[in-house]
Design an enzyme around this catalytic site. Structure first.
Site, PDB file in Angstrom:
ATOM      1  N   GLU A  75       3.607  23.549 -29.371  1.00  0.00           N
ATOM      2  CA  GLU A  75       4.526  24.359 -28.571  1.00  0.00           C
ATOM      3  C   GLU A  75       5.557  25.045 -29.470  1.00  0.00           C
ATOM      4  OE1 GLU A  75       4.623  21.297 -24.711  1.00  0.00           O
ATOM      5  OE2 GLU A  75       5.953  20.963 -26.411  1.00  0.00           O
ATOM      6  N   MET A 103       7.419  14.910 -19.464  1.00  0.00           N
ATOM      7  CA  MET A 103       7.719  13.621 -20.086  1.00  0.00           C
ATOM      8  C   MET A 103       9.041  13.622 -20.860  1.00  0.00           C
ATOM      9  SD  MET A 103       3.822  12.707 -21.354  1.00  0.00           S
ATOM     10  CE  MET A 103       4.283  11.180 -22.148  1.00  0.00           C
ATOM     11  N   ASP A 154      -1.500  21.995 -16.306  1.00  0.00           N
ATOM     12  CA  ASP A 154      -2.490  21.267 -15.500  1.00  0.00           C
ATOM     13  C   ASP A 154      -1.965  21.075 -14.088  1.00  0.00           C
ATOM     14  OD1 ASP A 154      -0.959  19.317 -17.533  1.00  0.00           O
ATOM     15  OD2 ASP A 154      -1.092  18.336 -15.574  1.00  0.00           O
TER      16      ASP A 154
HETATM   17  N1  FMC Z   1       2.449  15.158 -16.781  1.00  0.00           N
HETATM   18  C1  FMC Z   1       3.401  14.824 -17.668  1.00  0.00           C
HETATM   19  N2  FMC Z   1       3.682  15.557 -18.774  1.00  0.00           N
HETATM   20  C2  FMC Z   1       2.976  16.675 -19.000  1.00  0.00           C
HETATM   21  C3  FMC Z   1       1.982  17.077 -18.096  1.00  0.00           C
HETATM   22  C4  FMC Z   1       1.700  16.260 -16.952  1.00  0.00           C
HETATM   23  N3  FMC Z   1       0.761  16.562 -16.071  1.00  0.00           N
HETATM   24  N4  FMC Z   1       1.449  18.210 -18.598  1.00  0.00           N
HETATM   25  N5  FMC Z   1       2.092  18.521 -19.750  1.00  0.00           N
HETATM   26  C5  FMC Z   1       3.029  17.619 -20.016  1.00  0.00           C
HETATM   27  C6  FMC Z   1       3.917  17.664 -21.240  1.00  0.00           C
HETATM   28  C7  FMC Z   1       4.777  16.437 -21.516  1.00  0.00           C
HETATM   29  O1  FMC Z   1       6.146  16.769 -21.337  1.00  0.00           O
HETATM   30  C8  FMC Z   1       4.461  16.081 -22.968  1.00  0.00           C
HETATM   31  O2  FMC Z   1       5.388  16.625 -23.888  1.00  0.00           O
HETATM   32  C9  FMC Z   1       3.092  16.688 -23.208  1.00  0.00           C
HETATM   33  O3  FMC Z   1       3.043  17.806 -22.347  1.00  0.00           O
HETATM   34  C10 FMC Z   1       1.948  15.765 -22.855  1.00  0.00           C
HETATM   35  O4  FMC Z   1       1.842  14.693 -23.684  1.00  0.00           O
END
Ligand code: FMC
Length: 251
Positions: free
Chosen positions: A20, A185, A209
Site C-alpha cells: 500500500e 485491522m 473484498d
Molecule cells: N478484514 C479486515 N482487514 C482487512 C480486510 C478485511 N476483510 N481487507 N483488507 C484488510 C486490511 C487490514 O487492515 C490489514 O492491514 C490488511 O488489509 C490485511 O491483512
C-alpha cells in the site's frame, strides 16, 4: 503543531502494508529516512519515508516487517505503536490512515470503493461487564472533513476494526451492532492514539473484498490488493492535494 487557523504543514500518513505504501512513496517522491538519522528507537522495525510535496511536509510511516516472520506487521498493536511514536517525534498537524478494508455489500460497498470513515469501533474486544463493554468497543467519531468528502466524492461509512482478517460469528454480531460498512485491522487503534494526543485523523479505506459475499476473504483480498491499492493511492493523492494550503478548519 499548526493552530486551527494556520495552514497545515505536516501530514503523517500511517499505512500497514508495504504494497500500500510504495506507490505513495513514489508519487510524493519520498525518501527513506536513513538509520543514522532515524527518530525511531533502535529495535523497532518501523519504517519512515519523508519529503516535501507542494507546501506540505509528508511523513509516511509503516510498522515494517515482523522480526520473526518477515511479513508486514498488520494489526492494531503495531499500528498503535508506530502511530504513538510518530506523533511524539514528528508532531503532525493531521494524520491520514490509509489502507485496504473489507466491505459489506448489504451496506452498499463494492470492490474498489474508497471510503472516508465517519466513525470507528473495535469488534473483537468483548468485555461483558458494565462500562468495560463500552470501553472494549471503543466507538468514537472521527474528525469530520465535510469539504474533503464533498470535493473528492468519497463514500462515507462506519469502520469496524479487529485483529483478524476473517470474521467469526462473534465478530459479525458486533460489527453489525457497530453499524459498520467497512472492516479493517488498524483504524480504531490509530484513532485511539490520535485522540489521546489530540491530533486530527482521517481514515481513507479502499475495499479489497466483500465480507458478506461468496468468495473467501483471503483469496479475494490477495486477488484485488494491487488493483485496489491503485484506487487508494489516487484517493490519498487527491486528499493531500486538497489539504495543501488549507487549515484544519477548512477540511
Ligand atoms: N478484514 C479486515 N482487514 C482487512 C480486510 C478485511 N476483510 N481487507 N483488507 C484488510 C486490511 C487490514 O487492515 C490489514 O492491514 C490488511 O488489509 C490485511 O491483512
Amino acid at each position: 503543531m499548526a493552530s486551527e487557523a494556520g495552514p497545515i504543514s505536516k501530514v503523517l500518513i500511517v499505512v500497514a502494508m508495504q504494497t500500500e505504501a510504495m506507490p505513495l512513496v513514489s508519487k510524493f517522491k519520498l525518501v527513506e529516512a536513513p538509520a543514522h538519522e532515524s527518530t525511531f528507537p533502535k529495535g523497532a522495525p518501523w519504517v519512515r519515508y519523508h519529503g516535501n510535496y507542494k507546501d506540505l511536509h509528508i511523513d509516511l510511516v509503516l510498522p515494517g516487517k515482523d522480526a520473526v516472520f518477515g511479513v508486514d506487521s498488520v494489526g492494531t498493536v503495531s499500528a498503535a505503536l508506530v502511530t504513538s511514536f510518530s506523533i511524539q517525534t514528528l508532531k503532525p498537524d493531521l494524520i491520514i490512515n490509509a489502507g485496504t478494508a473489507g466491505g459489506f455489500k448489504a451496506k452498499g460497498a463494492s470492490i474498489g470503493d474508497v471510503f472516508l470513515a465517519s466513525d470507528v469501533a473495535f469488534h473483537d474486544r468483548r468485555i461483558p461487564i458494565p462500562v468495560f463493554d463500552m470501553y472494549g468497543t471503543g466507538a468514537r467519531k472521527t474528525f469530520t472533513a465535510p469539504n474533503i468528502l464533498k470535493e473528492l466524492n468519497l463514500k462515507v461509512g462506519k469502520l469496524s476494526t479487529g485483529d483478524s482478517l476473517d470474521m467469526s460469528p462473534h465478530d459479525e454480531e458486533v460489527i453489525l451492532s457497530n453499524d459498520a460498512t467497512i472492516k479493517d485491522m488498524e483504524g480504531a487503534a490509530v484513532a485511539y492514539v490520535a485522540d489521546m494526543f489530540s491530533t486530527p485523523a482521517i481514515f481513507v479505506k479502499a475495499v479489497t473484498d466483500i465480507v458478506d459475499g461468496e468468495k473467501p476473504t483471503s483469496e479475494e483480498f490477495l486477488q484485488n490488493l494491487i488493483a485496489v491499492t491503485a484506487a487508494l493511492d489516487l484517493a490519498v493523492t487527491r486528499v493531500v492535494e486538497f489539504i495543501s494550503g488549507k487549515s484544519i478548519s477548512d477540511l
